[in-house]
Design a protein around this motif. Structure first.
Motif, PDB file in Angstrom:
ATOM      1  N   LYS A  19       4.902  21.868 -16.868  1.00 11.58           N
ATOM      2  CA  LYS A  19       4.954  21.031 -18.058  1.00 11.58           C
ATOM      3  C   LYS A  19       6.416  20.805 -18.441  1.00 11.58           C
ATOM      4  CE  LYS A  19       0.453  20.853 -19.063  1.00 11.58           C
ATOM      5  NZ  LYS A  19      -0.324  19.582 -19.146  1.00 11.58           N
ATOM      6  N   HIS A  20       6.723  19.605 -18.907  1.00 10.39           N
ATOM      7  CA  HIS A  20       8.064  19.291 -19.391  1.00 10.39           C
ATOM      8  C   HIS A  20       7.925  18.373 -20.589  1.00 10.39           C
ATOM      9  CE1 HIS A  20      12.224  17.998 -19.626  1.00 10.39           C
ATOM     10  NE2 HIS A  20      12.547  18.827 -18.641  1.00 10.39           N
ATOM     11  N   MET A  21       8.576  18.711 -21.686  1.00 13.22           N
ATOM     12  CA  MET A  21       8.452  17.905 -22.887  1.00 13.22           C
ATOM     13  C   MET A  21       9.122  16.542 -22.707  1.00 13.22           C
ATOM     14  SD  MET A  21      11.330  19.441 -25.532  1.00 13.22           S
ATOM     15  CE  MET A  21      11.085  18.091 -26.691  1.00 13.22           C
ATOM     16  N   GLY A  22       8.740  15.596 -23.561  1.00  7.20           N
ATOM     17  CA  GLY A  22       9.401  14.303 -23.553  1.00  7.20           C
ATOM     18  C   GLY A  22      10.819  14.410 -24.078  1.00  7.20           C
ATOM     19  N   VAL A  23      11.609  13.370 -23.855  1.00  4.90           N
ATOM     20  CA  VAL A  23      13.004  13.388 -24.291  1.00  4.90           C
ATOM     21  C   VAL A  23      13.190  12.705 -25.639  1.00  4.90           C
ATOM     22  CG1 VAL A  23      13.936  13.576 -21.980  1.00  4.90           C
ATOM     23  CG2 VAL A  23      13.485  11.313 -22.926  1.00  4.90           C
ATOM     24  N   GLY A  24      12.181  11.954 -26.116  1.00  2.00           N
ATOM     25  CA  GLY A  24      12.273  11.320 -27.420  1.00  2.00           C
ATOM     26  C   GLY A  24      13.349  10.259 -27.477  1.00  2.00           C
ATOM     27  N   GLY A  25      13.876  10.034 -28.704  1.00  2.00           N
ATOM     28  CA  GLY A  25      14.964   9.070 -28.862  1.00  2.00           C
ATOM     29  C   GLY A  25      14.517   7.624 -28.840  1.00  2.00           C
ATOM     30  N   GLU A  26      13.320   7.336 -29.383  1.00  2.00           N
ATOM     31  CA  GLU A  26      12.877   5.942 -29.441  1.00  2.00           C
ATOM     32  C   GLU A  26      13.826   5.089 -30.273  1.00  2.00           C
ATOM     33  OE1 GLU A  26      10.907   8.476 -29.635  1.00  2.00           O
ATOM     34  OE2 GLU A  26       9.256   8.160 -28.248  1.00  2.00           O
ATOM     35  N   ASN A  27      14.511   5.746 -31.207  1.00  2.00           N
ATOM     36  CA  ASN A  27      15.567   5.063 -31.938  1.00  2.00           C
ATOM     37  C   ASN A  27      16.800   5.948 -31.928  1.00  2.00           C
ATOM     38  OD1 ASN A  27      15.396   6.940 -34.264  1.00  2.00           O
ATOM     39  ND2 ASN A  27      13.426   5.935 -34.636  1.00  2.00           N
ATOM     40  N   SER A  28      17.883   5.443 -32.438  1.00  2.00           N
ATOM     41  CA  SER A  28      19.166   6.140 -32.305  1.00  2.00           C
ATOM     42  C   SER A  28      19.478   7.073 -33.462  1.00  2.00           C
ATOM     43  CB  SER A  28      20.295   5.110 -32.171  1.00  2.00           C
ATOM     44  OG  SER A  28      20.343   4.261 -33.322  1.00  2.00           O
ATOM     45  N   TRP A  29      18.574   7.161 -34.447  1.00  2.00           N
ATOM     46  CA  TRP A  29      18.915   7.971 -35.611  1.00  2.00           C
ATOM     47  C   TRP A  29      17.967   9.152 -35.847  1.00  2.00           C
ATOM     48  CZ3 TRP A  29      17.404   2.880 -35.592  1.00  2.00           C
ATOM     49  CH2 TRP A  29      16.137   2.597 -36.102  1.00  2.00           C
ATOM     50  N   VAL A  30      16.822   9.192 -35.155  1.00  2.00           N
ATOM     51  CA  VAL A  30      15.902  10.309 -35.319  1.00  2.00           C
ATOM     52  C   VAL A  30      15.536  10.847 -33.934  1.00  2.00           C
ATOM     53  CG1 VAL A  30      13.705  11.106 -36.213  1.00  2.00           C
ATOM     54  CG2 VAL A  30      14.949   9.329 -37.434  1.00  2.00           C
ATOM     55  N   PRO A  31      16.000  12.046 -33.564  1.00  2.00           N
ATOM     56  CA  PRO A  31      15.680  12.605 -32.234  1.00  2.00           C
ATOM     57  C   PRO A  31      14.260  13.173 -32.208  1.00  2.00           C
ATOM     58  CG  PRO A  31      17.002  14.160 -33.469  1.00  2.00           C
ATOM     59  CD  PRO A  31      16.890  12.927 -34.336  1.00  2.00           C
ATOM     60  N   HIS A  32      13.297  12.289 -32.387  1.00  3.07           N
ATOM     61  CA  HIS A  32      11.907  12.720 -32.550  1.00  3.07           C
ATOM     62  C   HIS A  32      11.130  12.540 -31.250  1.00  3.07           C
ATOM     63  CE1 HIS A  32       7.935  13.261 -34.239  1.00  3.07           C
ATOM     64  NE2 HIS A  32       7.574  12.068 -33.821  1.00  3.07           N
ATOM     65  N   VAL A  33      10.322  13.552 -30.905  1.00  6.77           N
ATOM     66  CA  VAL A  33       9.424  13.474 -29.755  1.00  6.77           C
ATOM     67  C   VAL A  33       7.992  13.449 -30.289  1.00  6.77           C
ATOM     68  CG1 VAL A  33       8.613  14.602 -27.651  1.00  6.77           C
ATOM     69  CG2 VAL A  33      11.040  14.718 -28.273  1.00  6.77           C
ATOM     70  N   PRO A  34       7.227  12.408 -30.012  1.00  3.96           N
ATOM     71  CA  PRO A  34       5.845  12.346 -30.498  1.00  3.96           C
ATOM     72  C   PRO A  34       5.035  13.560 -30.065  1.00  3.96           C
ATOM     73  CG  PRO A  34       6.536  10.217 -29.668  1.00  3.96           C
ATOM     74  CD  PRO A  34       7.626  11.187 -29.313  1.00  3.96           C
ATOM     75  N   ASP A  35       4.066  13.927 -30.877  1.00  7.40           N
ATOM     76  CA  ASP A  35       3.304  15.149 -30.678  1.00  7.40           C
ATOM     77  C   ASP A  35       2.654  15.231 -29.299  1.00  7.40           C
ATOM     78  OD1 ASP A  35       2.209  17.617 -32.126  1.00  7.40           O
ATOM     79  OD2 ASP A  35       0.376  16.701 -31.342  1.00  7.40           O
ATOM     80  N   GLN A  36       2.176  14.107 -28.781  1.00  2.00           N
ATOM     81  CA  GLN A  36       1.479  14.138 -27.494  1.00  2.00           C
ATOM     82  C   GLN A  36       2.408  14.433 -26.319  1.00  2.00           C
ATOM     83  OE1 GLN A  36       1.934  11.425 -29.415  1.00  2.00           O
ATOM     84  NE2 GLN A  36       1.912   9.499 -28.239  1.00  2.00           N
ATOM     85  N   TYR A  37       3.717  14.390 -26.561  1.00  3.76           N
ATOM     86  CA  TYR A  37       4.669  14.668 -25.493  1.00  3.76           C
ATOM     87  C   TYR A  37       5.366  16.019 -25.675  1.00  3.76           C
ATOM     88  CZ  TYR A  37       4.012   9.689 -24.694  1.00  3.76           C
ATOM     89  OH  TYR A  37       3.466   8.448 -24.456  1.00  3.76           O
TER      90      TYR A  37
END
Length: 243
Positions: free
Chosen positions: A189-207
């Protein structure tokens, strides 16, 4: 992760046993304690033809934060720098970064897989890997395939350890502590890298990867010069399905 003890976890051998199965393979079973993090069981099977199958069962404490990855890190000689993988590519990809990738057979070098982000961070990963082969310039090397009837895994190879990358502020700060080694990561398993935008380093729960009990494994086999990787991979997958 550092405060939770995940960066440099303790590992204590609790028990070990050896058995022989019908003269086909020798089995080594080891039980480990990871302190407050959890516990693990590792079953290693050494086959008479040189194939090595390693199965893991890891139970992690529910008090842990979400995990960056679940798998193993292997250090190998730098000469095995020719990469061939059947998986998502051709560029780096992660569980939340797959739309621009496609399934295929991809060949490169370890250095080619490194992505020099301005701020050094996780890079070079490949999702849905059916097999991974590393060879030297003479064409010899080894092959990794999934076991326990799993179809794929996440993989990355780099000259640098995760700590060497995480501890750097700029690319010129990324320095290998041992230039004679390559770091191979094989992840269940490897988590997502997130960063859909440049101001919140958020990874959605499903990742995200949450602490749980994980079962996974890998099969390692040697590659001789001139051997076709896909044929050896098919043969080792057949063996793994019978374990």
């Amino acid at each position: 992760w550092d405060q939770a003890g995940l960066v440099s976890p303790s590992e204590d051998l609790v028990d070990t046993s050896i058995s022989v199965a019908e003269e086909e393979f020798v089995q080594l079973t080891s039980l480990f304690s990871y302190g407050k993090i959890g516990r693990g069981r590792v079953v290693t099977r050494l086959f008479t033809d040189g194939i090595v199958a390693v199965d893991y069962e890891v139970t992690l404490s529910p008090d842990l934060p979400t995990l960056p990855r679940v798998g193993l890190q292997v250090k190998i000689p730098v000469e095995f720098n020719q990469v061939e993988l059947m998986g998502m590519g051709p560029h780096e990809n992660y569980v939340d970064r797959l739309e621009a990738s496609s399934m295929g057979l991809w060949k490169s070098t370890v250095d080619d897989r490194y992505v020099p982000y301005i701020f050094p961070s996780e890079n070079g990963g490949a999702e849905q890997v059916r097999y991974l082969a590393l060879r030297n310039k003479d064409g010899t090397g080894f092959l990794v395939t999934p076991s326990r009837n799993e179809k794929d895994f996440h993989a990355s190879v780099s000259r640098y350890s995760p700590g060497e990358v995480a501890g750097a502020m700029h690319q010129e700060d990324v320095v290998s502590g041992d230039p004679s080694q390559i770091y191979l990561h094989l992840d269940h398993k490897h988590m997502g890298v997130g960063g859909e935008n440049s101001w919140v380093p958020h990874v959605p729960d499903q990742y995200l990867v949450k602490p749980d009990r994980f079962r996974f494994g890998f099969v390692f086999s040697s590659l001789k010069r001139g051997q076709k990787t896909v044929e050896i991979a098919a043969a080792t997958c057949s063996i793994a399905s019978k374990i």
